[in-house]
Motif scaffolding. Structure first.
Motif, PDB file in Angstrom:
ATOM      1  N   PRO A 158      23.990  10.109   0.578  1.00 48.17           N
ATOM      2  CA  PRO A 158      24.465   8.453   0.948  1.00 48.17           C
ATOM      3  C   PRO A 158      25.565   8.883   0.106  1.00 48.17           C
ATOM      4  O   PRO A 158      26.709   7.536   0.423  1.00 48.17           O
ATOM      5  CB  PRO A 158      23.376   8.063  -0.638  1.00 48.17           C
ATOM      6  N   GLU A 159      26.696   9.408  -0.865  1.00 46.63           N
ATOM      7  CA  GLU A 159      27.339  10.039  -1.791  1.00 46.63           C
ATOM      8  C   GLU A 159      28.913  10.082  -0.657  1.00 46.63           C
ATOM      9  O   GLU A 159      29.611   9.055  -0.757  1.00 46.63           O
ATOM     10  CB  GLU A 159      27.016  10.159  -2.692  1.00 46.63           C
ATOM     11  N   ASP A 163      30.024   7.509   7.813  1.00 40.80           N
ATOM     12  CA  ASP A 163      28.769   6.244   8.383  1.00 40.80           C
ATOM     13  C   ASP A 163      29.382   7.497   9.715  1.00 40.80           C
ATOM     14  O   ASP A 163      28.111   7.349  10.420  1.00 40.80           O
ATOM     15  CB  ASP A 163      28.671   4.530   8.531  1.00 40.80           C
ATOM     16  N   LYS A 166      26.712  10.520   9.121  1.00 40.80           N
ATOM     17  CA  LYS A 166      25.876  10.715   9.025  1.00 40.80           C
ATOM     18  C   LYS A 166      24.342  11.015   9.586  1.00 40.80           C
ATOM     19  O   LYS A 166      23.367  11.846   9.614  1.00 40.80           O
ATOM     20  CB  LYS A 166      24.903   9.693   8.089  1.00 40.80           C
ATOM     21  N   SER A 170      22.401  14.338   8.845  1.00 36.41           N
ATOM     22  CA  SER A 170      21.284  14.508   8.739  1.00 36.41           C
ATOM     23  C   SER A 170      20.871  15.600   9.602  1.00 36.41           C
ATOM     24  O   SER A 170      19.611  16.050   9.442  1.00 36.41           O
ATOM     25  CB  SER A 170      20.995  12.553   8.940  1.00 36.41           C
ATOM     26  N   TYR A 363      17.501  10.677   7.229  1.00 38.56           N
ATOM     27  CA  TYR A 363      18.112  10.963   6.357  1.00 38.56           C
ATOM     28  C   TYR A 363      19.139  10.041   6.138  1.00 38.56           C
ATOM     29  O   TYR A 363      19.571   9.115   5.406  1.00 38.56           O
ATOM     30  CB  TYR A 363      18.598  12.714   5.391  1.00 38.56           C
ATOM     31  N   ALA A 367      19.920   7.139   3.929  1.00 44.40           N
ATOM     32  CA  ALA A 367      21.277   6.604   3.043  1.00 44.40           C
ATOM     33  C   ALA A 367      21.908   5.174   3.178  1.00 44.40           C
ATOM     34  O   ALA A 367      22.038   4.855   2.081  1.00 44.40           O
ATOM     35  CB  ALA A 367      22.281   7.696   3.855  1.00 44.40           C
ATOM     36  N   ALA A 368      21.695   4.243   4.663  1.00 44.91           N
ATOM     37  CA  ALA A 368      22.134   2.657   4.216  1.00 44.91           C
ATOM     38  C   ALA A 368      21.053   2.078   4.045  1.00 44.91           C
ATOM     39  O   ALA A 368      21.667   0.607   3.563  1.00 44.91           O
ATOM     40  CB  ALA A 368      22.068   2.618   5.970  1.00 44.91           C
ATOM     41  N   LEU A 370      19.471   2.613   1.178  1.00 46.37           N
ATOM     42  CA  LEU A 370      18.978   2.927  -0.495  1.00 46.37           C
ATOM     43  C   LEU A 370      19.668   2.394  -0.657  1.00 46.37           C
ATOM     44  O   LEU A 370      20.494   1.322  -1.254  1.00 46.37           O
ATOM     45  CB  LEU A 370      19.855   4.284  -0.851  1.00 46.37           C
ATOM     46  N   LYS A 373      22.503   2.803  -3.569  1.00 47.18           N
ATOM     47  CA  LYS A 373      23.479   3.367  -4.456  1.00 47.18           C
ATOM     48  C   LYS A 373      24.625   3.513  -5.153  1.00 47.18           C
ATOM     49  O   LYS A 373      24.558   5.164  -4.958  1.00 47.18           O
ATOM     50  CB  LYS A 373      23.567   4.107  -2.892  1.00 47.18           C
ATOM     51  N   ALA A 377      21.737   6.316  -6.666  1.00 50.19           N
ATOM     52  CA  ALA A 377      21.361   7.779  -5.347  1.00 50.19           C
ATOM     53  C   ALA A 377      20.644   8.576  -4.828  1.00 50.19           C
ATOM     54  O   ALA A 377      19.555   8.675  -4.563  1.00 50.19           O
ATOM     55  CB  ALA A 377      23.034   8.201  -4.985  1.00 50.19           C
ATOM     56  N   MET A 381      16.471   8.987  -3.406  1.00 46.36           N
ATOM     57  CA  MET A 381      16.704   9.938  -2.817  1.00 46.36           C
ATOM     58  C   MET A 381      15.893  10.832  -3.323  1.00 46.36           C
ATOM     59  O   MET A 381      14.726  11.127  -2.353  1.00 46.36           O
ATOM     60  CB  MET A 381      18.207  11.079  -2.828  1.00 46.36           C
TER      61      MET A 381
END
Length: 436
Positions: A158-159, A163, A166, A170, A363, A367-368, A370, A373, A377, A381
């Motif tokens: 996520p960090e 996008d 991802k 993932s 994942y 991540a979107a 979270l 975040k 983060a 996770m």
């Protein structure tokens, strides 16, 4: 880390930096998620799984059998359960500690490097252990330290991953655990099944890959003034994210939890299915299990990468996760109806595609979703990872209830039940609002 950009000439305070988290991280560190970064990240995660899963799937049972050939089954169950309990708490707790770190080396690197090296030392302890007690202590320490590293490295998703990448990343993440199991099993063929080598070699290779990424990763240290004050209450808080306040995250967690109960029922009871349902002996089932594991690994890798890439192209995540749960459920129905080894392997293949597709997209989806975040983060996770570890302890308790239907040994009910869990997981994901 810079959080603002200069205001136009003649204005007052600076404008807030409204860029997303990966962009702000890239600006702060001068390091973007390019091909080298992603490659080392995936290799580091695969290496961590190699070091950890080689023990849980192969070498721990061999070491226990060396020390207690007559009571190996009961001893392994006790040691594995103790390690699983440690892992259950270690991942989110160390995730929270990583979020609160003000180390001059960064927030994630110290936990990757320290967790990897101390985890490797724990493997050495298992390898030279003179008793089952010491093996148990070594395995609990290995789970503790490797899960500290796991919490830190999964926070990179996520960090640091933008996008538009991802889904693909993932997908690669989703296959790393299978790669770790296959790689570790392959390595043990050359180290032998006795002695220290079967722990040292896969552990050293795996931790070496983890350290390569940790040393490549650039981080900007955070000052203590930027972080909330650590208290002992942060330990229990690290295990909890309010499901009412963070509804979408809770639904993603629950969907994965239900699907992973189904996955655990497949992987845990496939040997007994071959023996009790199809009439194989322990010895004759071994080659069938090898082919089943190989088929599962290949289909997981295929499903993971295809689903991850496609989800990036169409900019949708939820539909792939729902579809993956339904495909896995279809695989369970196939296994439930199987009256031959060929039908069983077909069911495993279908389930593998579904499992891989799920792992290849969830994942990216979570991540979107979270919570917090920007600051939490690793904690988020870590809590999310519980959705796949808790089912490993629940599935063995649920299985006898299904098997007992109709007088016992009812594998049709067991795997139909697994299919139902997977389908309900798909239904749960449908209610997520914050992801397409």
């Amino acid at each position: 880390m810079p959080t603002a950009e200069p205001a136009p000439s003649g204005t007052g305070s600076p404008r807030p930096n409204t860029a997303d988290l990966p962009t702000r991280m890239a600006e702060a560190t001068g390091q973007r998620a390019d091909t080298l970064f992603v490659t080392l990240f995936i290799l580091g995660l695969a290496g961590l799984w190699t070091a950890l899963l080689t023990v849980s799937s192969v070498t721990l049972s061999l070491r226990v059998a060396d020390l207690s050939p007559d009571g190996k089954a009961a001893a392994l169950s006790t040691i594995a359960s103790a390690g699983a309990a440690v892992a259950l708490f270690a991942n989110p707790v160390f995730g929270r500690l990583s979020d609160l770190s003000a180390s001059r080396w960064g927030q994630r690197r110290p936990f990757m490097i320290g967790g990897g090296l101390l985890g490797f030392a724990a493997l050495l302890l298992i390898g030279v252990a003179p008793s089952l007690l010491v093996v148990g202590i070594g395995w609990c320490l290995a789970q503790l330290f490797f899960n500290a590293a796991l919490a830190a490295i999964t926070a990179v998703m996520p960090e640091r991953i933008p996008d538009h990448l991802k889904g693909r990343v993932s997908g690669l993440m989703g296959m790393t655990s299978q790669v770790g199991v296959v790689a570790g099993t392959f390595i043990v063929q050359f180290t032998g099944t006795h002695g220290l080598g079967m722990f040292v070699v896969p552990g050293a290779i795996g931790v070496g890959l983890l350290l390569a990424f940790a040393l490549h990763l650039r981080e900007v240290p955070r000052s203590r003034a930027e972080l909330p004050r650590f208290t002992l209450l942060d330990i229990p808080r690290s295990l909890w994210i309010n499901p009412i306040r963070h509804r979408d995250f809770a639904l993603a967690w629950l969907g994965r939890f239900l699907t992973w109960i189904a996955v655990s029922l497949l992987t845990t009871y496939k040997t007994y299915f071959l023996i009790d349902r199809l009439g194989y002996t322990s010895e004759s089932a071994a080659p069938i299990l090898f082919w089943a594991m190989l088929i599962l690994a290949v289909t997981v890798i295929l499903g993971s990468n295809v689903a991850g890439t496609l989800s990036d192209l169409v900019r949708r995540r939820k539909v792939f996760v729902i579809g993956a749960s339904l495909i896995f459920g279809a695989g369970m129905v196939t296994v439930a109806a199987a009256d031959s080894v060929e039908a069983f392997l077909v069911g495993v293949a279908v389930a593998g595609i579904g499992q891989g597709a799920y792992m290849g997209v969830d994942y990216a989806m979570v991540a979107a979703l979270l919570p917090n975040k920007d600051t939490d983060a690793a904690k988020g996770m870590g809590v999310f990872n519980l959705s796949s570890t808790v089912p490993q302890t629940i599935a063995p308790a649920l299985a006898p209830l299904f098997l007992a239907i109709g007088g016992g040994g009812n594998y049709t009910a067991l795997y139909l039940g697994a299919g139902i869990f997977s389908v309900v997981g798909a239904v749960v994901i449908q209610f997520i609002r914050g992801s397409r």
